[in-house]
Design an enzyme around this catalytic site. Structure first.
Site: not given
Ligand code: 13P
Length: 263
Positions: A16-18, A103, A171, A177, A217, A238-239
């Site tokens: 998920n690149w957000k 989010e 999640e 994050g 994370s 995510g990250g």
């Molecule tokens: P992180 O991996 O950055 O914690 O984000 C997780 C996330 O929200 C994936 O949808």
């Protein structure tokens, strides 16, 4: 006694690149990862870039086993909804869509009812859904994790007749994050609870065959802890999905670990 069917769950790693990476940056990252991702078999690989990068990445990934997903979808097919994206627009571009990310729940007033409308619209138009659920820190600390998760799972799947095109992502909000992931065992316990909740409405076999990911994370260094849990069928990342080395390590380690669990 009904005979138990074997677990048919193919692990799925989704990035998920957000709200990160413009078109040029998206293409650069995919070109950096593509070969290493394609070399891994036995794991479904999905990238969820911003909407603006879907079409260029689809062209870039023509013929590739690396799949694409959107990060959200509106429930109406078309009309005066400035800024929204319809399932009809997404369907030609990608196979998956993330729905109900925390989010979206936190910043964009998403509720279980609107998550449900999006899930139903996506399914109606042939998109596969990654539906996110997860408790926040306060709920976790006050022992309300199961109550919150059950409400999100039941509410998000209201009137959804079957689970064949659904992936659930567990999640925990406090792990997203923050660099403070859940433990493998802790995440697996909630994933088991999610399957029990699914079984209430869809039966044991459907629950057993539905994939449930962990997210929060996840990185190349800790993926093994989560994939070592046979209940957990992959990750929503995510990250670390923005870093080629980390993301390809996550996919490769998942294939190794899940391959050895299956044999
Ligand atoms: P992180 O991996 O950055 O914690 O984000 C997780 C996330 O929200 C994936 O949808």
């Amino acid at each position: 006694m009904p005979t138990e069917q074997p677990n048919k769950r193919v692990p799925i790693i989704a990035g998920n690149w957000k709200m990160n990476l413009d078109v040029a940056e998206s293409l650069r990252l995919v070109r950096e990862m593509r070969e290493r991702l394609e070399a891994v078999t036995g794991v479904e690989k999905v990238l969820c870039p911003p909407f603006t990068s879907l079409a260029p990445l689809q062209a870039e990934l023509a013929g590739s086993a690396v799949k694409l997903g959107g990060q959200n979808v509106f429930w109406e097919e078309k009309g005066a909804y400035t800024g929204e994206i319809s399932p009809l627009m997404l369907k030609p571009l990608c196979e998956y869509v993330i729905v109900g990310h925390s989010e979206r729940r936190q910043y964009f007033v998403e509720t279980d009812a609107t998550v449900n409308k999006r899930v139903q619209a996506a399914l109606k138009h042939g998109l596969k859904v990654i539906m996110c659920v997860g408790e926040n820190l306060e709920d976790n600390r006050s022992g309300r994790t199961e109550e919150v998760i059950a409400r999100q799972v039941r509410g998000g799947l209201e009137n959804v007749p079957d689970l064949s095109e659904i992936v659930i992502a567990y999640e925990p909000v406090w792990a997203i994050g923050t660099g403070l992931p859940a433990t493998g065992a802790g995440a697996a316990a909630v994933v088991s609870f999610i399957r029990r909740t699914l079984a209430e409405r869809y039966g044991d076999n459907a629950a057993r065959n539905t994939r449930v990911q962990y997210g929060g994370s996840v990185n190349g260094g800790n993926i093994a802890e989560f994939m070592g849990e046979s209940e957990i069928d992959g990750a929503l990342v995510g990250g670390a999905s923005l870093k080629a080395a980390d993301f390809t390590t996550i996919v490769a380690r998942t294939a190794e670990i899940k391959g050895s669990q299956a044999s």
